[in-house]
Enzyme design. Sequence first.
Site, short mmCIF file in Angstrom:
data_model
loop_
_atom_site.label_atom_id
_atom_site.label_comp_id
_atom_site.label_asym_id
_atom_site.label_seq_id
_atom_site.Cartn_x
_atom_site.Cartn_y
_atom_site.Cartn_z
CG HIS A 50 -2.00 1.01 1.16
ND1 HIS A 50 -1.78 2.34 1.29
CD2 HIS A 50 -3.34 0.87 0.94
CE1 HIS A 50 -2.94 2.98 1.17
NE2 HIS A 50 -3.90 2.11 0.96
NE ARG A 76 -3.02 8.03 -1.83
CZ ARG A 76 -3.02 6.84 -2.42
NH1 ARG A 76 -2.78 6.73 -3.70
NH2 ARG A 76 -3.24 5.75 -1.71
#
Lengths: 631, 337
Positions: free
Chosen positions: A250, A270
């Site tokens: 990740h 994000r």
Amino acid sequence: MSTAIERHLYDVVVIGAGGAGLRAAIEARLAGKRTAIISKSLFGKAHTVMAEGGAAAAMGNANSRDNWMVHFRDTMRGGKFLNNFRMAELHAKEAPERIWELETYGALFDRTKDGKISQRNFGGHEYPRLAHVGDRTGLELIRTLQQKIVSLQQEDYAETGNYESRIRVFQETTVTELLLDGDRVAGAFGYYRESGEFVLFEAPAVVLATGGVGRSYKVTSNSWEYTGDGHALALRAGATLINMEFLQFHPTGMVWPPSVKGILVTESVRGDGGVLRNSEGKRFMFDYVPDVFRKQYAETEEEADRWYTDPDNNRRPPELLPRDEVARAINSEVKAGRGSPAGGVFLDIASRMPAEQIIRRLPSMHHQFKELADVDITKEPMEVGPTCHYVMGGVEVEPDTGAAFGRVQGLFAAGEVSGGMHGSNRLGGNSLSDLLVFGKRAGEHASAYVDTLPARPKPAKVDVAAAVEVALAPLVRTGGENPYTLQQDLQVVMGDLVGIIRREGELTDALKRLQELRVRVANVSSDGGRRYNPGWHLALDLRNMLVVSECTAKAALEREESRGGHTREDFPKMSPQWRRVNLVCSVDEAGEVHLDRKPVPRMRDELLSLFERSELTKYMTDEELSELEAE
Amino acid sequence: MKRHFRVWRGDASGGDLRDFDVEVNEGEVVLDIIHRLQATQTPDLACRWNCKAGKCGSCSMEINGKPRLGCMTRMSTFTEDETITITPIRTFPVIRDLVTDVSFNYEKARETPAFAPPPGLAPGEYRMQQVDVERSQEFRKCIECFLCQNTCHVIRDHDENKPAFSGPRNFIRAAELDMHPLDDRTDRKEFAQASQGLGYCNITKCCTEVCPEHIKITDNAIIPMKERVVDRRYDPLVWLGRKIFRRDQLESAENMAPSTTVGVAGTSGGTTLGASGVPHSSVRLPESAPIGPDGRMDVAELLAPQQGGLSPFGEDISFPLPPEYITYTHPERDKNQ
């Protein structure tokens, strides 16, 4: 302590009580099978609770242009066309039903204005697609399935006077061995963690839903349970693993402070406007958009920023590239000396939106960092870096049924422990939907398999005795090595030599060191008795971690290309030849790992036609393309 | 730097606090220290944990006597010379070291009737508004760490109450289903009162205080359920009214008075009678949920000045009320009756 063994008879035994396991168990019970759920932890504590973003399903609630074909396309692109196309197809088609079904179990997803399930944007998904509950979707999923099982138990109680007459949860119980009758699964052997007493489940069908392998890595978001138990059980029972070289790191795990090291910062940070910057303050992701994605991603900061409010007329910000691309970009920045003090980069949402908006959109993220690390994400950027997160590889299964390949029968796998669905890289949000779709299928087909059997397979007494001996060995042995030291050494080998960026020399070295560790693990010993002894438990788990690590290292050495969750510095390009190859691991009688190449199944034409030819040229060999031409 | 720890070790047959000096680094939490203890000094020290991120609710323990999650207790919250004492949660029987038998909670959960899907609605046809699901969503944040169950004095040190009392964790489950927009059962409150032992709770708010998810267990689940479950027959004000009014007055008095709640709500108190002979009531007018400009309620309790939704008793009251605030006086029995 005695070596008396408690025996139980079931039709279907599900190993693992995360999303996939619980969903499989529900299905088996609904099919009328006596079902046992075996969980290493307490009921409802599964690693699934860590999933934050959501469950991807093309329901089309947020954008009516979304449908299963778009979802299928996104999944194949994300996996770099190595996915088992049939699994990706089933997944995209069935995910919406599985999500809606959860509502009938009592799940409460966030809603759209017209009262439907709200869907959010996520990396790699063309449309907003993730059904979610704030940023605790995994918890909602587990709790919902847990409560559905309780409700089934209540139905059974009303009918039989016993909650556990048809479905029973064995909490804090570890399975150490699968037992066979010839080539057929006959049961599972394990111990109660609480008491250390042994238990034998006799069952003609076993569903593996044990999750991943992350505990073999230094920096990981995975809990202690993720020791590759299911992978190892399958191997030892004669099943095969595919694509074990593909591990997802990740991109944004916390790297500082230590109390939160490895903990994920969800991608929705994000998706909602968070940007990545290096130590020079530069928004560096624009430099890392690969050619295959060039058309879909913004080239300027202005365009990227416009996308958040007007996604139809602007291209996506490069921060939302698939996870492997972002992880590699961060890794390159750090290696180039532009990293943060703790060896990550900065994820900045604080300067992008007002504090109250951050808190509203990311409540548990804010809460978590405030409480765990005294970091206020509304005031300062986070220090993040790649964290071992998910294994794409796993038990090779028949796509429609979840039945394991290899010589064993009656073994099924679903969820992270199974392989193929995600190809070389999993899209965020596809995990929770994977659990539901293939958990259900595995439960259903395990039940159907039981019905086809003329007689119940019987586990052999010698096998049980052997399993007892293996389980007791670390306690009987004295003066052997400390399991914790061995685990740390394994984590160092895997983290440093089989990590996110790989090289031939390091992989060869890793294999040598894994052999050395194998000798040492065979000599592990633990003090203390059998009652809730974590040292003993770890000593037994080490054996599984080791064999699975060996598969990963071997496959990583073999695959001479870079694709998705496998990056070779010495072979930095994606190779169309290698796209046609699955790497399959098996274990022989002596416990040696063997690696074979197997062709990737060819996608059906109607599915192929969902892609533009120009896109296929990025993945396929000239030979394949001319074949397509000829048709 | 080495710090001093005392950790309870033992099993059901007994045990004691053992002393350890353990290295502590900057930014660590108590669970990090337990892991270091396991790796360096006591490999068989039993302790539950999973996510190490405050999301699974496994590492419940008592740290310096306070029910806490080990992974959510930063070492920096202690002074440098402070000895840190770690004991298992006390309300449940010890299995070994810091691990306790929490099966009580699962048994009680099993006795709580599950979600009843609305008949006639197929999967995919469920429609609910965000404001309506948010009330239940607050309770669904529960990570089942059972710290609320552990701290609740009804069962802490009172095993004899356990059979009749389900505890705060299951009260919020009942409240969650009660507030679920599509749950088909209508008897959640009555069930909580009759079968979960809601009446044992005297709203000392200890459960709310220890909740790592900051769920307002008392204010948003227990009190609203108690308030609505209190039938007039249990209401002392109404009882008093029955004693002092004639039957013909009583009808109108009962009809005119808003639903009366006494004791915990009391500011002006209902025992003074107005000129009309109808008891005054200070019961709060109904309040709508606080909806922001975007038409949604704030998800984050952290955003609001207080956690969760608003207390039905107003924000400036905390419990228990000091006795001088309670205007209710117990009536003398009529000796002629």
